[in-house]
Design a protein around this motif. Structure first.
Motif, PDB file in Angstrom:
ATOM      1  N   PHE B  47       0.632  -1.381  -0.157  1.00 38.13           N
ATOM      2  CA  PHE B  47      -0.009   0.161  -0.136  1.00 38.13           C
ATOM      3  C   PHE B  47       1.040   0.971   0.247  1.00 38.13           C
ATOM      4  CE2 PHE B  47      -2.368   4.076   1.538  1.00 38.13           C
ATOM      5  CZ  PHE B  47      -3.526   3.701   1.000  1.00 38.13           C
ATOM      6  N   PHE B  48       0.569   2.091  -0.870  1.00 42.86           N
ATOM      7  CA  PHE B  48       1.456   3.331  -1.389  1.00 42.86           C
ATOM      8  C   PHE B  48       0.543   5.216  -0.943  1.00 42.86           C
ATOM      9  CE2 PHE B  48       4.384   5.543  -4.246  1.00 42.86           C
ATOM     10  CZ  PHE B  48       5.403   5.870  -2.985  1.00 42.86           C
ATOM     11  N   TYR B  49       0.446   5.554  -0.539  1.00 44.84           N
ATOM     12  CA  TYR B  49      -0.022   6.559  -0.315  1.00 44.84           C
ATOM     13  C   TYR B  49       0.662   7.643  -0.859  1.00 44.84           C
ATOM     14  CZ  TYR B  49      -3.841  10.180   0.679  1.00 44.84           C
ATOM     15  OH  TYR B  49      -3.804  11.507   0.809  1.00 44.84           O
ATOM     16  N   PHE B  50       0.625   8.705  -2.368  1.00 46.35           N
ATOM     17  CA  PHE B  50       2.005   9.479  -2.267  1.00 46.35           C
ATOM     18  C   PHE B  50       1.221  10.551  -3.248  1.00 46.35           C
ATOM     19  CE2 PHE B  50       6.087  10.656  -5.034  1.00 46.35           C
ATOM     20  CZ  PHE B  50       6.833  10.750  -3.667  1.00 46.35           C
ATOM     21  N   PRO B  51       1.222  11.741  -2.078  1.00 52.35           N
ATOM     22  CA  PRO B  51       0.316  12.902  -2.291  1.00 52.35           C
ATOM     23  C   PRO B  51       1.149  13.584  -3.732  1.00 52.35           C
ATOM     24  CG  PRO B  51      -0.174  12.704  -0.489  1.00 52.35           C
ATOM     25  CD  PRO B  51       1.012  11.449  -0.767  1.00 52.35           C
ATOM     26  N   PRO B  52       2.563  13.689  -3.411  1.00 56.99           N
ATOM     27  CA  PRO B  52       2.893  14.276  -4.657  1.00 56.99           C
ATOM     28  C   PRO B  52       3.118  14.179  -5.781  1.00 56.99           C
ATOM     29  CG  PRO B  52       4.900  13.957  -3.076  1.00 56.99           C
ATOM     30  CD  PRO B  52       3.103  13.209  -2.535  1.00 56.99           C
ATOM     31  N   VAL B  53       2.825  12.739  -6.246  1.00 54.52           N
ATOM     32  CA  VAL B  53       2.308  12.147  -7.717  1.00 54.52           C
ATOM     33  C   VAL B  53       0.819  12.140  -7.683  1.00 54.52           C
ATOM     34  CG1 VAL B  53       2.424  10.784  -9.584  1.00 54.52           C
ATOM     35  CG2 VAL B  53       4.603  11.007  -7.455  1.00 54.52           C
ATOM     36  N   VAL B 211       3.684   4.167   3.232  1.00 51.53           N
ATOM     37  CA  VAL B 211       4.086   2.970   2.669  1.00 51.53           C
ATOM     38  C   VAL B 211       3.055   1.725   4.225  1.00 51.53           C
ATOM     39  CG1 VAL B 211       5.126   1.346   2.577  1.00 51.53           C
ATOM     40  CG2 VAL B 211       6.369   3.747   2.030  1.00 51.53           C
ATOM     41  N   GLY B 212       2.783   1.286   3.309  1.00 54.22           N
ATOM     42  CA  GLY B 212       2.063   0.019   4.499  1.00 54.22           C
ATOM     43  C   GLY B 212       0.961   0.222   4.768  1.00 54.22           C
ATOM     44  N   ILE B 213       0.633  -0.023   6.128  1.00 54.66           N
ATOM     45  CA  ILE B 213      -0.766   0.065   7.194  1.00 54.66           C
ATOM     46  C   ILE B 213       0.162   1.691   7.589  1.00 54.66           C
ATOM     47  CG2 ILE B 213      -1.280  -0.594   9.422  1.00 54.66           C
ATOM     48  CD1 ILE B 213      -1.255  -3.396   7.391  1.00 54.66           C
ATOM     49  N   LYS B 214       0.910   2.252   7.977  1.00 60.21           N
ATOM     50  CA  LYS B 214       1.050   3.636   8.389  1.00 60.21           C
ATOM     51  C   LYS B 214       0.656   4.534   7.151  1.00 60.21           C
ATOM     52  CE  LYS B 214       4.665   4.587  11.453  1.00 60.21           C
ATOM     53  NZ  LYS B 214       4.472   5.529  12.062  1.00 60.21           N
ATOM     54  N   GLY B 215       0.780   3.643   5.821  1.00 60.82           N
ATOM     55  CA  GLY B 215      -0.590   5.116   5.184  1.00 60.82           C
ATOM     56  C   GLY B 215      -1.678   4.667   4.511  1.00 60.82           C
ATOM     57  N   ILE B 216      -1.790   3.309   4.754  1.00 66.64           N
ATOM     58  CA  ILE B 216      -3.563   2.935   4.834  1.00 66.64           C
ATOM     59  C   ILE B 216      -4.065   4.230   6.213  1.00 66.64           C
ATOM     60  CG2 ILE B 216      -5.397   1.865   5.166  1.00 66.64           C
ATOM     61  CD1 ILE B 216      -3.577  -0.842   4.833  1.00 66.64           C
ATOM     62  N   ARG B 217      -3.547   4.159   7.158  1.00 70.32           N
ATOM     63  CA  ARG B 217      -3.596   5.250   8.304  1.00 70.32           C
ATOM     64  C   ARG B 217      -3.849   6.812   7.852  1.00 70.32           C
ATOM     65  NH1 ARG B 217      -0.683   2.233  12.115  1.00 70.32           N
ATOM     66  NH2 ARG B 217      -1.338   0.616  13.134  1.00 70.32           N
ATOM     67  N   THR B 218      -2.563   6.488   7.133  1.00 70.59           N
ATOM     68  CA  THR B 218      -2.335   8.333   6.281  1.00 70.59           C
ATOM     69  C   THR B 218      -3.754   8.721   5.140  1.00 70.59           C
ATOM     70  OG1 THR B 218      -0.045   8.227   6.743  1.00 70.59           O
ATOM     71  CG2 THR B 218      -0.982   9.542   5.812  1.00 70.59           C
ATOM     72  N   MET B 219      -3.988   7.746   4.985  1.00 75.19           N
ATOM     73  CA  MET B 219      -5.254   7.910   3.867  1.00 75.19           C
ATOM     74  C   MET B 219      -6.611   8.204   4.658  1.00 75.19           C
ATOM     75  SD  MET B 219      -6.460   5.561   0.361  1.00 75.19           S
ATOM     76  CE  MET B 219      -6.979   4.686   1.002  1.00 75.19           C
ATOM     77  N   ALA B 220      -6.705   7.530   6.046  1.00 73.43           N
ATOM     78  CA  ALA B 220      -7.799   7.662   6.741  1.00 73.43           C
ATOM     79  C   ALA B 220      -7.843   9.040   7.416  1.00 73.43           C
ATOM     80  CB  ALA B 220      -8.367   6.637   7.842  1.00 73.43           C
ATOM     81  N   ARG B 221      -6.765   9.387   7.587  1.00 75.44           N
ATOM     82  CA  ARG B 221      -6.873  11.375   8.553  1.00 75.44           C
ATOM     83  C   ARG B 221      -6.746  12.037   6.806  1.00 75.44           C
ATOM     84  NH1 ARG B 221      -1.967   9.412  11.171  1.00 75.44           N
ATOM     85  NH2 ARG B 221      -1.003   9.729   9.716  1.00 75.44           N
ATOM     86  N   LYS B 222      -6.899  11.506   5.839  1.00 76.17           N
ATOM     87  CA  LYS B 222      -7.127  12.534   3.947  1.00 76.17           C
ATOM     88  C   LYS B 222      -8.904  12.671   4.256  1.00 76.17           C
ATOM     89  CE  LYS B 222      -6.805  14.115   0.374  1.00 76.17           C
ATOM     90  NZ  LYS B 222      -6.460  15.248   0.239  1.00 76.17           N
TER      91      LYS B 222
END
Lengths: 132, 337
Positions: B47-53, B211-222
């Motif tokens: 899982f990869f959440y990458f706002p700059p791209v 990245v990974g589980i931390k990335g999924i949590r970042t998306m939840a914050r979004k």
């Protein structure tokens, strides 16, 4: 995914809308099944289309008022973002910014326009003739 | 006009283009392997959440490793040697493809979906990482085995050339692959152990919030942030993006979790390690949860109403992160020896 296959004479015939998906059956086992084209694809295609149609319409208006270059309209009509257009054409952000000005657009050479035309999958004439 | 069709080639369809192409290629070259095995052994889940791209104006969300990474990992872990090549000269790339087809070799290619004319225009997106197999040529048309389509297709030579040399992010540069040698015996146990270990490390990594589980949590914050956004149209478009990448693009995130669960199921059946079966159940539960998230997104996007609540959706995303984390923790505890 719904696809078309070529038939004699250059025509196309609808061929298939099935694709493999993995899911859990009643025994809790993961199994391979065929699914018809999902509702998600239709919804998302609709949303993306709606967003870009909106942006293209605004760009058309700006071209009409001579404050935007037709390239902006074609960019959104092709559902592209500036980043992806830069990558497709190979221009630098600075060049791109200049080309987006209507005054500069009118002076662009055919070879420059051809790079944009290839990215938009249209011919140069269509871009040149566009007045909004 | 050249005319060559591999008489023994069989088209196998699959859930995902790269794992499906590699599996179909290996099966046609004599190695019986399933798509979930290819996917799992290549440690493809991520899982990869990458706002700059940005993709369609929204942050890049990826549920799998980048294109070609499966091929590299399969070579490394199964000891298979693939011939891989990229080109600067378009004509040379097409000539070499023809020469290989004349030898009767099916060839894998990386292409851009935008130029694959057998796909309806609405779905011809600028995605340069689509893998497919070419197994013959008749006149000016190539015979295509695209594993996400349930039957073989055809494409005009000029369109295939454009698809192989599309520009943009991650350009294919005519990338081509086919196996040169397949070992007589393969140590699947070691390959699976290494693959699982890499996936667990990647998904549970503690450093990067994207990245990974931390990335999924970042998306939840979004999602929680977007809840307060007045631009509901933009929010709906973001949800459409999440939906697209989660459930549609290359079988999607939920689909990848089912695929990974199928890999764990097959590995458990081979080696009888109880932890694998337990992790499979947890991963399947995660995939169900992701499908639930997709359905919620779809409902909001489809309804088109201005008053929707994103907080339950954010809670579901957090639940997904916890559920997936549990699966990796089970895998982490497995005693392989």
């Amino acid at each position: 995914m719904k696809v078309y296959e070529s038939i004699a004479g250059g025509g196309k015939r609808e061929s298939s809308s099935k694709r493999i998906k993995y899911s859990v059956d009643e025994k809790g086992e993961i199994v391979e099944t065929y699914e018809e084209i999902s509702e998600y694809s239709i919804i998302v295609a609709g949303t993306v289309e709606e967003v870009y149609a909106d942006l293209a319409e605004k760009a058309r208006e700006r071209v009409r008022r001579n404050i935007a270059s037709p390239l902006e309209y074609f960019m959104y009509r092709s559902q592209l973002e500036p980043d992806s257009l830069l990558a497709l054409t190979g221009f630098s952000p600075r060049e791109f910014k200049k080309h987006m000005k209507p005054k500069v657009f009118r002076t662009l050479e055919d070879d420059v326009l051809q790079r944009y035309a290839s990215a938009f999958m249209v011919d140069i004439g269509t871009i040149k003739k566009f007045i909004g | 006009m050249s005319q060559k069709i591999n008489p023994v080639f069989t088209h196998y369809d699959a859930a995902h283009c790269e794992s499906g192409s590699i599996r179909s290629m290996l099966k046609n070259y004599g190695l019986d392997i399933s798509e979930p095995m290819v996917f799992g052994i290549a440690s493809s889940i991520v899982f990869f959440y990458f706002p700059p791209v940005k993709v369609w104006g929204h942050p890049l969300i990826s549920y799998r490793m980048p294109p070609r990474s499966m091929l590299k990992k399969i070579q490394e872990r199964l000891g298979i040697t693939f011939v891989t090549k990229t080109y600067q000269d378009e004509q040379l790339a097409m000539d070499e493809l023809d020469a290989l087809l004349m030898e009767g070799r099916p060839v894998g290619l990386q292409t851009s979906v935008a130029y694959l004319t057998y796909i309806i225009p609405e779905f011809r997106v600028y995605f340069n990482g689509h893998m497919l197999l070419i197994y013959g040529k008749e006149g000016n048309e190539y015979l295509v085995s695209d594993t996400v389509v349930d039957r073989p297709m055809r494409i005009h030579a000029e369109d295939l050339r454009k698809a192989r040399f599309a520009r943009g992010q991650n350009p294919p540069n005519g990338f081509m692959f086919y196996p040169a040698s397949i070992p007589a015996s393969i140590d699947y146990r070691t390959a699976i152990r290494k693959a699982v270990k890499q996936t667990v490390n990647m998904m549970l990594q503690p450093l990067f919030p994207i990245v990974g589980i931390k990335g999924i949590r970042t998306m939840a914050r979004k999602f929680e942030k977007l809840h307060r956004s007045p631009d509901k149209k933009n929010v709906r478009s973001f949800l459409g993006n999440v939906l697209m990448f989660q459930e549609e693009m290359g079988t999607g995130g939920g689909g990848f979790r089912y695929l990974y669960a199928a890999f764990l199921q097959e590995a458990a059946a081979h080696f009888g390690i109880p932890g694998l079966e337990e992790a499979k159940k947890q991963m399947a539960e995660t995939a169900d949860l992701m499908r639930n998230i997709a359905n919620t997104c779809a409902k909001i996007v489809k309804d088109g109403k201005a008053d929707f609540d994103l907080m339950p959706l954010a809670a579901l995303v957090r639940q997904w992160a916890e559920s997936e984390k549990k699966a990796y923790l089970i895998l982490k505890k497995i005693k392989w020896k």
